[in-house]
Design an enzyme around this catalytic site. Structure first.
Site, short mmCIF file in Angstrom:
data_model
loop_
_atom_site.label_atom_id
_atom_site.label_comp_id
_atom_site.label_asym_id
_atom_site.label_seq_id
_atom_site.Cartn_x
_atom_site.Cartn_y
_atom_site.Cartn_z
CG LEU A 138 -1.93 -1.15 1.29
CD1 LEU A 138 -2.74 -1.06 2.58
CD2 LEU A 138 -2.86 -1.14 0.08
N GLY A 139 2.04 1.20 0.54
CA GLY A 139 2.90 2.38 0.59
C GLY A 139 4.17 2.07 1.34
N GLY A 192 8.04 4.05 3.00
CA GLY A 192 8.77 5.26 3.34
C GLY A 192 10.00 4.91 4.13
N GLY A 193 10.61 5.93 4.74
CA GLY A 193 11.85 5.71 5.45
C GLY A 193 11.72 4.80 6.65
CG MET A 194 10.12 5.81 10.08
SD MET A 194 11.63 5.34 10.96
CE MET A 194 10.95 4.22 12.15
CB VAL A 241 1.62 0.24 5.10
CG1 VAL A 241 0.25 -0.24 5.56
CG2 VAL A 241 2.24 1.13 6.18
CE LYS A 293 5.17 2.10 9.68
NZ LYS A 293 4.86 3.50 9.96
CG ASP A 310 5.18 10.76 12.81
OD1 ASP A 310 5.69 11.87 12.59
OD2 ASP A 310 5.16 9.84 11.98
#
Length: 512
Positions: free
Chosen positions: A15-16, A18-20, A23, A38, A136
């Site tokens: 689904l997506g 990023g740096g962390m 998902v 995640k 966050d």
């Protein structure tokens, strides 16, 4: 062949990322349902000890998030370890994130942004009451299903922050939405989430973050030292955003004030020309107060061994609610040497006056850390170890540490209900006119707060008593067929912590 995590969760679709981490949409084979999972990616360069700390914190944050039960919070179902890294299993919400909506549509109308903000703030209020800070809040963590907003990633996106922020050139998270105190490596608090929400709503209504600079370091410097860039699209949202984006956490608009104002704006009825409420500012009233009805017949405050000493404080002709509050302030701020104060009483000891029965126990399931369950006239979570006194339907909880100077109190006021704001307004005027409260200053006013059997009203004021700087928060509400009052009094030096405890008390208040 699909990848299966922990022999249970089958990854279906990315689904997506990023740096962390990333998902995924996944299928829970055991319960035959779709979930979001995640994959928490650990930053490069961590040694074994640091990786262990990140793992431990990830599991701890996930457990904290799993305690939260609110329609505006994405539910955490599970946390597992697979291939030497944590995976967080969450409710799957099929909806775009706010950052994508902003990217697609540009600046959003103030009323729509206000509705989003009210939903997110209501979710944060529930989380803060349970002792959970998000840390966050940003557009990417606000999901927008039909006609509502949902907050995700409670504490999870920043689990590696402690290990990486001190490394050369490394910044974890989104600097444009990072509260100034967090940029200074100070402890996260509910006020930190309020600042991040303000930056998020700013981005939604202006179409860009509050600080636009050439690089990440310029953004960080601006967050620490500069005021947000001028707002051009915010309209009625501007005062609320200014209140949320104050650099001093103590000066930010309070949650209840912000929710009330955001809902007004969302409904198209903002108060014209309003300024953001502030600690130390003028009292805020969101609507014209109706004439106060005649004071109800109210039970006298409970009599205790030092009742004669209390009498010297109470002015004649004061509404009973004010009289009760005055007694409480006197007990906490004047009687530091009275009875059990400073005598080495065991924390958690309980006493009971005539006519009442109550129990207090160690934390039970669902009770936030640092609290214990109380059941008597009502049920609620109360600070663990605080001294309890009860007389009839009235009960008090005071910190046994004499230097802490704080307590939470519940009082039955009258066998009537309704008109909470009008009764409270009359009480507030009496406080204001009472010369015995040195340096009295009303700093907040809130009404139409959904609570128990009606709409509660509350106000806050600061004062000086016996040379001690104090602050009070008074809530009047209808409960169990009667008018009641919950009251917090605290030294100003520990107000933030005391107020957070009072929020937890109120959010867990219920019938036994």
């Amino acid at each position: 062949m699909p990848q299966v995590i922990a022999a249970r969760y089958e990854l279906v679709e990315l689904l997506g990322s990023g740096g962390m981490g990333a998902v995924w949409r996944a299928r829970d084979r055991m319960l035959d349902r779709e979930v979001a999972i995640k994959e928490v990616a650990l930053p490069a360069g961590l040694d074994e000890e640091q990786r262990g700390r990140v793992h431990a914190r990830t599991f701890r944050e996930a457990r904290s998030a799993a305690r939260l039960d609110h329609p505006g919070i994405v539910t955490v179902h599970d946390v597992v370890e697979h291939e030497d890294r944590p995976w967080i299993v969450m409710q799957l919400v099929r909806a775009p994130a706010l950052d994508r909506v902003i990217s697609r549509e540009g600046a959003l109308p103030p009323a729509r942004v206000a509705a989003i903000g009210a939903d997110v703030l209501d979710a944060l209020r529930a989380a803060h009451a349970a002792g959970v800070v998000h840390r966050d809040v940003k557009p990417g963590n606000v999901l927008l299903p039909h006609h509502r907003a949902v907050l995700t990633d409670f504490g999870i996106a920043t689990v590696a922050g402690d290990e990486t922020l001190t490394q050369a050139g490394a910044i974890v998270g989104s600097p444009a939405y990072l509260a100034p105190e967090l940029a200074r490596h100070q402890r996260a608090s509910p006020a930190s989430d309020l600042w991040s929400l303000g930056a998020t709503l700013y981005a939604a209504v202006e179409g860009r973050p509050p600080y636009q600079r050439q690089d990440v370091w310029g953004v960080m410097a601006a967050v620490l030292d500069d005021e947000p860039d001028p707002m051009r699209q915010a309209g009625p949202l501007r005062p609320v955003l200014e209140g949320l984006l104050r650099k001093d956490p103590e000066q930010r608009i309070r949650t209840e004030d912000a929710i009330h104002r955001l809902r007004q704006i969302a409904q198209g009825t903002p108060q014209p020309g309003s300024a953001p409420p502030a600690v130390g500012g003028a009292p805020v009233r969101d609507m014209t107060m109706p004439p106060a009805p005649p004071p109800p017949t109210v039970e006298a405050p409970p009599r205790r061994s030092n009742a004669q000493r209390w009498a010297i404080l109470i002015p004649a002709g004061v509404l009973a609610a004010v009289l009760v509050a005055a007694v409480i302030v006197f007990v906490v701020f004047v009687n530091g040497d009275d009875d059990n104060a400073g005598t080495g009483s065991t924390p958690g000891a309980r006493s009971q006056g005539p006519g009442g029965s109550a129990t207090a126990s160690r934390p039970a399931t669902g009770t936030p850390p640092g609290f214990e369950s109380y059941s008597g006239t009502f049920a609620a979570a109360v600070p663990q170890g605080w001294k309890q006194e009860q007389a009839g339907r009235d009960v008090s909880f005071t910190d046994p540490d004499a230097s802490a100077t704080r307590g939470i109190f519940f009082q039955h006021l009258a066998d009537t209900t309704g008109n909470e704001a009008a009764h409270l307004n009359s009480a507030a005027q009496k406080f204001q006119n009472d010369s015995s409260y040195a340096a009295y200053k009303q700093v907040a006013w809130r009404e139409n707060i959904p609570f128990q059997d009606g709409k509660a009203a509350e106000f806050e004021f600061t004062f000086t008593k016996s040379g001690k700087a104090g602050r009070c928060r008074v809530r009047v509400f209808s409960y169990d067929g009667a008018l009641s009052m919950a009251f917090l009094v605290s030294g100003r030096h520990n107000w933030q912590d005391s107020n957070a405890k009072f929020d937890t008390f109120l959010s867990t208040f219920r019938r036994p």
